[in-house]
Scaffold this active site. Sequence first.
Site, PDB file in Angstrom:
ATOM      1  N   VAL A   1      94.773  77.857  30.913  1.00  0.00           N
ATOM      2  CA  VAL A   1      93.924  76.683  31.069  1.00  0.00           C
ATOM      3  C   VAL A   1      92.714  76.863  30.165  1.00  0.00           C
ATOM      4  O   VAL A   1      92.101  77.931  30.140  1.00  0.00           O
ATOM      5  CB  VAL A   1      93.458  76.500  32.529  1.00  0.00           C
ATOM      6  CG1 VAL A   1      92.624  75.230  32.665  1.00  0.00           C
ATOM      7  CG2 VAL A   1      94.646  76.466  33.482  1.00  0.00           C
ATOM      8  N   CYS A   2      92.396  75.826  29.393  1.00  0.00           N
ATOM      9  CA  CYS A   2      91.188  75.815  28.575  1.00  0.00           C
ATOM     10  C   CYS A   2      91.190  77.001  27.604  1.00  0.00           C
ATOM     11  O   CYS A   2      92.187  77.275  26.943  1.00  0.00           O
ATOM     12  CB  CYS A   2      89.975  75.808  29.494  1.00  0.00           C
ATOM     13  SG  CYS A   2      88.419  75.316  28.713  1.00  0.00           S
TER      14      CYS A   2
END
Length: 322
Positions: A108-109
């Site tokens: 994520v990210c």
Amino acid sequence: MPLRDVLVVLYDQVQSLDVTGPVEVFDGAGRCRPDDGGYAVRTVSPGGGPVRTGSGLTLLPDGDLESARPGPDTTVLMPGGRYTGDFEPRITDWLRAHAGRAGRLVSVCTGGLLLAEAGLLDGRRATTHWSVCEQMARDYPRVTVEPDPIYVRDGPVATSAGVTAGIDLALALVEEDLGRDAALLIARHLVVFLRRPGNQAQFSAQLAAQTARREPLREVQHWITENPGGDLTVEALAARAALSPRHFARAFQAETGVTPGRYVERVRVEHARRMLEESGEGVAGISRACGYGTPEALRRAFVKTLGQSPTEYRRRFGPPAV
């Protein structure tokens, strides 16, 4: 049904929503569909100690990273955090040694940068937060970086953009494991969309372009967004801004970074995508509502922008009843 193992790696300055968003989705599977088995979520950190998130929250992991051994039924989730130019070597060493044995590898990210640093994205397509996409492409040339989608799936590896995109990706994984109905039930419980499709842009058309400085041009931007089916020729938009067409086109591009035609195209495609995802309106009706006039014009725009027809897009991402 057996529980599916999810291993979440924590570290100091991790983004709290990158952790809690996907965890709430996986936990929701057990609460909303207990007969399907759900997920067993474990959190680990280097040394097993508590970590402080970038927003100041303290998270207490279940165990230490060094002793964690993912297997073929494990999903390893690497959340993002504040990147200062250095990587925690205990994490990258562990990823190189053990993460490749996991059945699925998810980031994520800016967690995607950690996977890239460990060599786990070499030869794969990937994405990350828009602010570090250029950096990922520059520092890891063996990774094919796709800056636009909110998440990218490449075999057993899935990477997502910033914060809320992790929720979308987690819902997609639940749908893959337990079916669309389970993902829909969790999404409703969390009061989010079922899931945004992975190839949806990180930015809406409005956010992808700069906001014009001058009020008449800002009003034109709002008008385009609210009236995708209207007359959006340069001449009509220029008249709305009380400018000559030539002056308007130059000023619009100078202040927004895109031409009026490109901005209109983005807005219309985005509006058509939402209608295909959320409504039962026919393709002909959507074509008219979005200013394309004919289904063929809409099809050409979709193939050009998304590489697939509106019918195929709806089949993949539309509501079940359609």
